[in-house]
Write a protein that holds these residues in place. Structure first.
Motif, mmCIF file in Angstrom:
data_model
loop_
_atom_site.group_PDB
_atom_site.id
_atom_site.type_symbol
_atom_site.label_atom_id
_atom_site.label_comp_id
_atom_site.label_asym_id
_atom_site.label_seq_id
_atom_site.Cartn_x
_atom_site.Cartn_y
_atom_site.Cartn_z
ATOM 1 N N GLN A 134 -0.615 -4.906 -2.177
ATOM 2 C CA GLN A 134 -0.939 -5.201 -0.782
ATOM 3 C C GLN A 134 0.188 -4.771 0.145
ATOM 4 O OE1 GLN A 134 -1.770 -9.391 -1.111
ATOM 5 N NE2 GLN A 134 -3.944 -9.079 -1.461
ATOM 6 N N VAL A 135 1.424 -5.077 -0.235
ATOM 7 C CA VAL A 135 2.576 -4.678 0.571
ATOM 8 C C VAL A 135 2.658 -3.153 0.645
ATOM 9 C CG1 VAL A 135 5.119 -4.610 0.607
ATOM 10 C CG2 VAL A 135 3.924 -6.773 0.227
ATOM 11 N N THR A 136 2.457 -2.496 -0.485
ATOM 12 C CA THR A 136 2.509 -1.032 -0.517
ATOM 13 C C THR A 136 1.458 -0.422 0.392
ATOM 14 O OG1 THR A 136 3.384 -1.067 -2.776
ATOM 15 C CG2 THR A 136 2.353 0.989 -2.035
ATOM 16 N N MET A 137 0.230 -0.914 0.296
ATOM 17 C CA MET A 137 -0.848 -0.374 1.131
ATOM 18 C C MET A 137 -0.558 -0.609 2.613
ATOM 19 S SD MET A 137 -4.247 -1.073 -1.285
ATOM 20 C CE MET A 137 -4.744 -2.414 -0.319
ATOM 21 N N GLY A 138 -0.047 -1.774 2.960
ATOM 22 C CA GLY A 138 0.293 -2.064 4.355
ATOM 23 C C GLY A 138 1.420 -1.179 4.851
ATOM 24 N N TRP A 139 2.435 -0.983 4.006
ATOM 25 C CA TRP A 139 3.569 -0.157 4.383
ATOM 26 C C TRP A 139 3.138 1.295 4.564
ATOM 27 C CZ3 TRP A 139 6.471 3.887 2.290
ATOM 28 C CH2 TRP A 139 7.702 4.123 2.899
ATOM 29 N N VAL A 140 2.330 1.802 3.636
ATOM 30 C CA VAL A 140 1.842 3.183 3.735
ATOM 31 C C VAL A 140 1.012 3.355 5.003
ATOM 32 C CG1 VAL A 140 0.293 4.885 2.672
ATOM 33 C CG2 VAL A 140 1.996 3.710 1.279
ATOM 34 N N ALA A 141 0.161 2.386 5.310
ATOM 35 C CA ALA A 141 -0.656 2.467 6.525
ATOM 36 C C ALA A 141 0.232 2.501 7.776
ATOM 37 C CB ALA A 141 -1.627 1.287 6.597
ATOM 38 N N LYS A 142 1.355 1.787 7.729
ATOM 39 C CA LYS A 142 2.265 1.728 8.875
ATOM 40 C C LYS A 142 3.054 3.034 9.031
ATOM 41 C CE LYS A 142 5.861 -0.944 8.544
ATOM 42 N NZ LYS A 142 6.728 -2.111 8.439
ATOM 43 N N VAL A 143 3.533 3.606 7.945
ATOM 44 C CA VAL A 143 4.378 4.796 8.054
ATOM 45 C C VAL A 143 3.587 6.096 8.065
ATOM 46 C CG1 VAL A 143 6.359 3.619 7.008
ATOM 47 C CG2 VAL A 143 4.866 5.032 5.569
#
Length: 162
Positions: A134-143
């Motif tokens: 979940q953190v990875t997907m959120g971070w990727v969506a942000k960057v």
């Protein structure tokens, strides 16, 4: 640990190359490691079976009558269970473990997973993996937009795009 193995094998072609020759003792220890680490957690296998069945039913028809969809799920789940029972999946996992770990490594992993910390690791790993994803997907969506903007700007600067 188990989830990744199942996803990797079910999600595509078999990952194992020619299985290395393996002593029966090592094979038994690898299988014991998978049992201890809950690589064959029945709930996980059922979840994978259900996901595969839904995917198959969707490929057959996305406008299927509910009773046909239910029957498709039944047939798919039965086929999945039969294929899991034939031992081929276990052999592929054995080969993967044997390629990456020596028999001594397997024994040390077994010893670790039988400690209190090892048991805790087994229990919390699914939650850790889910939260990390979940953190990875959120971070990727942000960057992603920032990276896309940088790539576009650099390509324009280099005259590769307009």
């Amino acid at each position: 640990m188990g989830c990744l193995a199942i996803v990797a094998t079910v999600g595509g072609a078999a990952l194992a190359e020619d299985p290395p020759e393996m002593a029966p003792e090592m094979r038994a220890d690898i299988e014991r490691l998978m049992e201890v680490t809950k690589a064959y957690d029945p709930a996980l296998v059922e979840q994978m079976s259900g996901a595969l069945a839904q995917q198959i039913a969707g490929m057959i028809s996305d406008k299927m009558k509910p009773e046909v969809f239910a029957r498709c799920m039944e047939i798919s789940n039965k086929a999945f269970a039969e294929m899991m029972a034939d031992g081929g999946f276990q052999e592929e996992l054995n080969a993967i473990y044997a390629r990456h770990f020596s028999h001594d490594d397997i024994r040390e992993l077994l010893a670790f997973y039988e400690t209190p910390l090892g048991k805790k690791t087994i229990e919390v790993m699914p939650q850790l993996m889910m939260e990390s994803m979940q953190v990875t997907m959120g971070w990727v969506a942000k960057v992603n937009p920032v990276i896309q903007e940088r790539v576009t700007a650099q390509l324009r600067e280099e005259g590769l795009i307009e």
